[in-house]
Design a protein around this motif. Sequence first.
Motif: not given
Lengths: 198, 198
Positions: A133-156
Motif C-alpha cells: 500500500e502507498p506509504g509503507v516504507e519498511e516491512v519488518i519480517l518478525a516471524t519466529n526464528f524456527t525453520i518454519e518461521g525462517q521459511t515464511t520470512a524468506h518467502m515474504m
Amino acid sequence: MKKTSSLDALITAFERLPGVGPKTAQRYVMHLLQYDKAAAEQLSRALEEAAAHIGNCLRCNTFTEQSICTTCSDEHRDPRLLAVIETPADQAALESTLAYQGYYYVLMGRISPLDGVTPNTLKLERFLARATEPGVEEVILATNFTIEGQTTAHMMATLLKPYPIKVTRLARGIPFGGELEYVDLPTLAQSLRQRRNT
Amino acid sequence: MKKTSSLDALITAFERLPGVGPKTAQRYVMHLLQYDKAAAEQLSRALEEAAAHIGNCLRCNTFTEQSICTTCSDEHRDPRLLAVIETPADQAALESTLAYQGYYYVLMGRISPLDGVTPNTLKLERFLARATEPGVEEVILATNFTIEGQTTAHMMATLLKPYPIKVTRLARGIPFGGELEYVDLPTLAQSLRQRRNT
C-alpha cells in the motif's frame, strides 16, 4: 470410558483441538462433568459468543470483533512501518516492548508443509497487498526464528523483492543478560559476524 | 495475544481445564477461531448438552443420562461381585476383558491430598453404603497400582474391615508376553512371592 451418546459427542468434540487425543479429551470431560460443571457451561457460552462475533481484521488479519481492529484504527501510529508476525501473541510481545510504533500484519500461522500450511493457506497475497500500500516504507519480517518461521520470512522477502520497499528482519544475537559461555554456538557465531561499532 | 473481550473470555474458559495454561488455551482458541469454527460450535453444543443431561448413576456413580446406568440396570450380572474402579475408562478396560460379570462402583477419582482429593471429596461413605448392601459377597479393589490408587484401596479395605465381606485386590505379576529380563524388579519380586501351583 463408558459412553452415553452425549458423553461420546463431547469427547469427540474435544478431540478436534490440536494435540488432544482420546486420553486428554476424556480427562477434560471427566474434570468438567465431575468437578466443574460451571466451567463446562462457561466454556460453552464463551465458544458460542466467540464463534459468532470474532472475525479477522480487514487490514491486519488479527482477531477482532470489529471489521478493523483497534490497532489498525489508531491514527497515531507510524504508517511507514509494517511488522509481520505469526500470531496475535507475537504482536502482544512486540507491543509490550514499547519499542515499536508502526502497524502490524498478522499471518495467523506459518508455512509448514507437514501441517498442510502452504503459502496459499496463509493467503500471502493479502499480506502482499497490505505491504505494498502507498506509504509503507519498511516491512519488518518478525516471524519466529524456527525453520518454519525462517521459511515464511524468506518467502515474504521474495514476494517483496520487485517493490521499492526496505525489508528487514529482527536482529539475532546474544540475549539481554546472556553469558557468552552459555550462549548456543550458532547465536554466538551470528553475534560475531554482525558485530557493531559501540 | 491481543485480546478483545470475547477472546479474553474464551481463553479464560479454556484455562479452567486441567493442565491447560495460558499458552495452550491460546493455541486452542487460535485453532478454533482461525481454522475450525465448525469445531468451536460443535464443542459449544456438546458441552451444553452434556452439562444439562449427564449426571452420576445413583448406584455406581458413573456418568449416565439416566438415573441408573445401563450396567447397574442389567439383571444378568452377578450381584455377589462389586469391582471398585477410579474412572469410567477403567471400567471400560475391565469390561473389554470379558472376564468380569459383576457390578461396578466408580469412585470418579482417587485419594490425592496434593490435588485436594480427600476421602470426603470422594464420598467414600456412598461407596461403603453400596458395598455393604445385602447380597454383595466380594469387593474387588481395582484402583490403579499407583501410590494414590494404593492409598485409596487401603482406605477402602479399612472401611470394609468390620463387615463380613471378602475384599480382594487385582493380582500383580509378570504381564502377558513379559520377559523376565525386562520386567521391573518390584513386579518380579512380587511374582516370586505370590507364585502359584500349576
